[in-house]
Design a protein around this motif. Structure first.
Motif, PDB file in Angstrom:
ATOM      1  N   MET A  46      38.011  48.332  44.868  1.00  0.00           N
ATOM      2  CA  MET A  46      38.399  47.662  46.120  1.00  0.00           C
ATOM      3  C   MET A  46      37.469  46.833  46.576  1.00  0.00           C
ATOM      4  SD  MET A  46      39.482  49.061  49.703  1.00  0.00           S
ATOM      5  CE  MET A  46      39.136  47.992  51.118  1.00  0.00           C
ATOM      6  N   LEU A  47      37.472  45.758  47.105  1.00  0.00           N
ATOM      7  CA  LEU A  47      36.497  44.911  47.815  1.00  0.00           C
ATOM      8  C   LEU A  47      36.648  44.887  49.520  1.00  0.00           C
ATOM      9  CD1 LEU A  47      35.901  41.873  45.404  1.00  0.00           C
ATOM     10  CD2 LEU A  47      34.493  44.084  45.605  1.00  0.00           C
ATOM     11  N   ILE A  48      35.696  44.914  50.054  1.00  0.00           N
ATOM     12  CA  ILE A  48      35.735  44.562  51.500  1.00  0.00           C
ATOM     13  C   ILE A  48      34.970  42.914  51.746  1.00  0.00           C
ATOM     14  CG2 ILE A  48      35.024  45.178  53.740  1.00  0.00           C
ATOM     15  CD1 ILE A  48      34.883  48.131  53.040  1.00  0.00           C
ATOM     16  N   THR A  49      35.646  42.154  52.180  1.00  0.00           N
ATOM     17  CA  THR A  49      35.090  40.811  52.431  1.00  0.00           C
ATOM     18  C   THR A  49      35.300  40.514  53.830  1.00  0.00           C
ATOM     19  OG1 THR A  49      35.162  38.774  51.398  1.00  0.00           O
ATOM     20  CG2 THR A  49      37.393  39.771  51.551  1.00  0.00           C
ATOM     21  N   LYS A  50      35.046  39.106  54.271  1.00  0.00           N
ATOM     22  CA  LYS A  50      34.946  38.783  55.582  1.00  0.00           C
ATOM     23  C   LYS A  50      36.143  37.654  55.995  1.00  0.00           C
ATOM     24  CE  LYS A  50      33.440  34.472  55.033  1.00  0.00           C
ATOM     25  NZ  LYS A  50      34.187  33.617  55.486  1.00  0.00           N
ATOM     26  N   SER A  51      37.175  37.502  54.983  1.00  0.00           N
ATOM     27  CA  SER A  51      38.068  36.350  55.397  1.00  0.00           C
ATOM     28  C   SER A  51      39.338  36.593  54.860  1.00  0.00           C
ATOM     29  CB  SER A  51      37.627  35.037  55.227  1.00  0.00           C
ATOM     30  OG  SER A  51      37.528  34.555  53.748  1.00  0.00           O
ATOM     31  N   LEU A  52      40.368  36.088  55.269  1.00  0.00           N
ATOM     32  CA  LEU A  52      41.811  36.118  54.827  1.00  0.00           C
ATOM     33  C   LEU A  52      41.724  35.407  53.520  1.00  0.00           C
ATOM     34  CD1 LEU A  52      44.727  36.762  54.671  1.00  0.00           C
ATOM     35  CD2 LEU A  52      45.056  35.226  56.264  1.00  0.00           C
ATOM     36  N   LYS A  53      41.101  34.152  53.461  1.00  0.00           N
ATOM     37  CA  LYS A  53      41.045  33.183  52.414  1.00  0.00           C
ATOM     38  C   LYS A  53      40.629  34.037  51.133  1.00  0.00           C
ATOM     39  CE  LYS A  53      37.045  30.495  53.030  1.00  0.00           C
ATOM     40  NZ  LYS A  53      36.312  29.356  53.068  1.00  0.00           N
ATOM     41  N   ASP A  54      39.468  34.683  51.428  1.00  0.00           N
ATOM     42  CA  ASP A  54      38.943  35.372  50.132  1.00  0.00           C
ATOM     43  C   ASP A  54      39.648  36.483  49.881  1.00  0.00           C
ATOM     44  OD1 ASP A  54      36.506  34.109  50.021  1.00  0.00           O
ATOM     45  OD2 ASP A  54      35.595  35.027  51.649  1.00  0.00           O
ATOM     46  N   VAL A  55      40.318  37.347  50.647  1.00  0.00           N
ATOM     47  CA  VAL A  55      41.353  38.210  50.425  1.00  0.00           C
ATOM     48  C   VAL A  55      42.461  37.766  49.426  1.00  0.00           C
ATOM     49  CG1 VAL A  55      43.059  39.885  51.206  1.00  0.00           C
ATOM     50  CG2 VAL A  55      40.915  39.927  52.355  1.00  0.00           C
ATOM     51  N   MET A  56      42.689  36.497  49.972  1.00  0.00           N
ATOM     52  CA  MET A  56      44.149  35.961  49.059  1.00  0.00           C
ATOM     53  C   MET A  56      43.523  35.604  47.683  1.00  0.00           C
ATOM     54  SD  MET A  56      45.580  33.870  52.384  1.00  0.00           S
ATOM     55  CE  MET A  56      46.911  33.017  51.626  1.00  0.00           C
ATOM     56  N   SER A  57      42.174  34.967  47.701  1.00  0.00           N
ATOM     57  CA  SER A  57      41.828  34.692  46.463  1.00  0.00           C
ATOM     58  C   SER A  57      41.443  35.743  45.514  1.00  0.00           C
ATOM     59  CB  SER A  57      40.446  33.769  46.626  1.00  0.00           C
ATOM     60  OG  SER A  57      40.611  32.598  47.319  1.00  0.00           O
ATOM     61  N   LEU A  58      40.848  36.667  46.100  1.00  0.00           N
ATOM     62  CA  LEU A  58      40.630  37.926  45.132  1.00  0.00           C
ATOM     63  C   LEU A  58      41.770  38.665  44.728  1.00  0.00           C
ATOM     64  CD1 LEU A  58      37.706  39.324  47.592  1.00  0.00           C
ATOM     65  CD2 LEU A  58      37.507  38.643  44.968  1.00  0.00           C
ATOM     66  N   CYS A  59      42.726  38.656  45.460  1.00  0.00           N
ATOM     67  CA  CYS A  59      44.223  39.488  44.985  1.00  0.00           C
ATOM     68  C   CYS A  59      45.050  38.579  43.971  1.00  0.00           C
ATOM     69  CB  CYS A  59      45.087  39.794  46.268  1.00  0.00           C
ATOM     70  SG  CYS A  59      44.481  41.074  47.322  1.00  0.00           S
ATOM     71  N   LYS A  63      42.848  39.834  40.993  1.00  0.00           N
ATOM     72  CA  LYS A  63      43.986  40.948  40.886  1.00  0.00           C
ATOM     73  C   LYS A  63      42.983  42.008  41.370  1.00  0.00           C
ATOM     74  CE  LYS A  63      47.146  38.426  38.981  1.00  0.00           C
ATOM     75  NZ  LYS A  63      47.414  37.475  39.847  1.00  0.00           N
ATOM     76  N   ILE A  64      42.024  42.044  42.356  1.00  0.00           N
ATOM     77  CA  ILE A  64      41.365  42.986  43.009  1.00  0.00           C
ATOM     78  C   ILE A  64      41.840  43.423  44.516  1.00  0.00           C
ATOM     79  CG2 ILE A  64      38.969  43.923  43.658  1.00  0.00           C
ATOM     80  CD1 ILE A  64      37.955  41.907  41.352  1.00  0.00           C
ATOM     81  N   PRO A  65      42.269  44.363  44.775  1.00  0.00           N
ATOM     82  CA  PRO A  65      42.864  44.757  45.938  1.00  0.00           C
ATOM     83  C   PRO A  65      41.456  44.411  47.183  1.00  0.00           C
ATOM     84  CG  PRO A  65      43.304  46.722  44.530  1.00  0.00           C
ATOM     85  CD  PRO A  65      42.637  45.656  43.918  1.00  0.00           C
ATOM     86  N   SER A  66      41.825  43.725  47.940  1.00  0.00           N
ATOM     87  CA  SER A  66      40.807  43.552  48.988  1.00  0.00           C
ATOM     88  C   SER A  66      41.143  43.656  50.597  1.00  0.00           C
ATOM     89  CB  SER A  66      40.209  42.214  48.812  1.00  0.00           C
ATOM     90  OG  SER A  66      39.803  41.823  47.341  1.00  0.00           O
ATOM     91  N   VAL A  67      40.175  43.746  51.374  1.00  0.00           N
ATOM     92  CA  VAL A  67      40.640  43.430  52.720  1.00  0.00           C
ATOM     93  C   VAL A  67      39.438  42.775  53.429  1.00  0.00           C
ATOM     94  CG1 VAL A  67      41.619  45.796  53.000  1.00  0.00           C
ATOM     95  CG2 VAL A  67      39.243  45.492  53.438  1.00  0.00           C
ATOM     96  N   GLY A  68      39.934  42.014  54.466  1.00  0.00           N
ATOM     97  CA  GLY A  68      39.152  40.969  54.970  1.00  0.00           C
ATOM     98  C   GLY A  68      38.683  41.689  56.425  1.00  0.00           C
ATOM     99  N   ILE A  69      37.586  41.844  56.931  1.00  0.00           N
ATOM    100  CA  ILE A  69      37.227  42.126  58.354  1.00  0.00           C
ATOM    101  C   ILE A  69      37.324  40.906  59.078  1.00  0.00           C
ATOM    102  CG2 ILE A  69      35.743  44.124  57.695  1.00  0.00           C
ATOM    103  CD1 ILE A  69      33.281  42.572  58.248  1.00  0.00           C
ATOM    104  N   GLN A  70      37.381  40.827  60.516  1.00  0.00           N
ATOM    105  CA  GLN A  70      37.768  39.934  61.283  1.00  0.00           C
ATOM    106  C   GLN A  70      36.421  38.891  61.545  1.00  0.00           C
ATOM    107  OE1 GLN A  70      40.701  39.037  62.496  1.00  0.00           O
ATOM    108  NE2 GLN A  70      41.645  40.738  61.352  1.00  0.00           N
TER     109      GLN A  70
END
Length: 148
Positions: A46-59, A63-70
């Motif tokens: 799982m990856l922790i990133t910093k933006s919704l656009k990165d979460v969407m790209s990673l997923c 195909k890597i589950p991710s969350v983006g902090i605000q």
């Protein structure tokens, strides 16, 4: 475009308006992690990133589950990091390769003992979504696989 998140029974939205002076509006607070409701119950990475656009790209691309902090000043609650560590074999931070992102990466490493990766400068991209835009899905996925 509206992106819905749910946390502790409360529904919040982040709205993208590409043709407005205010591209993003949101009623998320700093505890809402973008992509949280799409996480599987468990997994290898799982990856922790910093933006919704990165979460969407990673997923979508990797195909890597991710969350983006605000934003790049937010530290996640220790209990939430512990939850992620319990659910996934490996949790890695992937913030921007600028000074704010690298500083945050070291804060997460120090506070939570989380490893981090950044997109190498040689690619001329500060984050994963920029990498996908510049190099395409296959090359970006290959680069990310080498980093993880």
């Amino acid at each position: 475009y509206a992106y819905k998140e749910e946390k502790d029974g409360a529904i919040t939205y982040k709205i993208y308006q590409p043709y407005s002076a205010f591209k993003w509006i949101s009623n998320h607070n700093k505890t809402v992690h973008q992509g949280y409701t799409q996480l599987p119950d468990s997994g290898d990475l799982m990856l922790i990133t910093k933006s919704l656009k990165d979460v969407m790209s990673l997923c979508d691309v990797a195909k890597i589950p991710s969350v983006g902090i605000q934003n790049e000043t937010v530290l996640v609650k220790t209990s939430v990091v512990d939850e992620y560590k319990d659910r996934f074999k490996k949790v890695i931070c992937l913030f921007d390769n600028d000074s704010a992102g690298i500083s945050l990466s070291f804060r997460y490493k120090h506070k939570y003992d989380l490893p981090f990766i950044t997109i190498p400068y040689k690619y001329g991209c500060k984050d994963f979504s920029d990498l996908v835009k510049k190099y395409g899905a296959d090359k970006s996925k290959e680069i990310l696989k080498q980093l993880c």
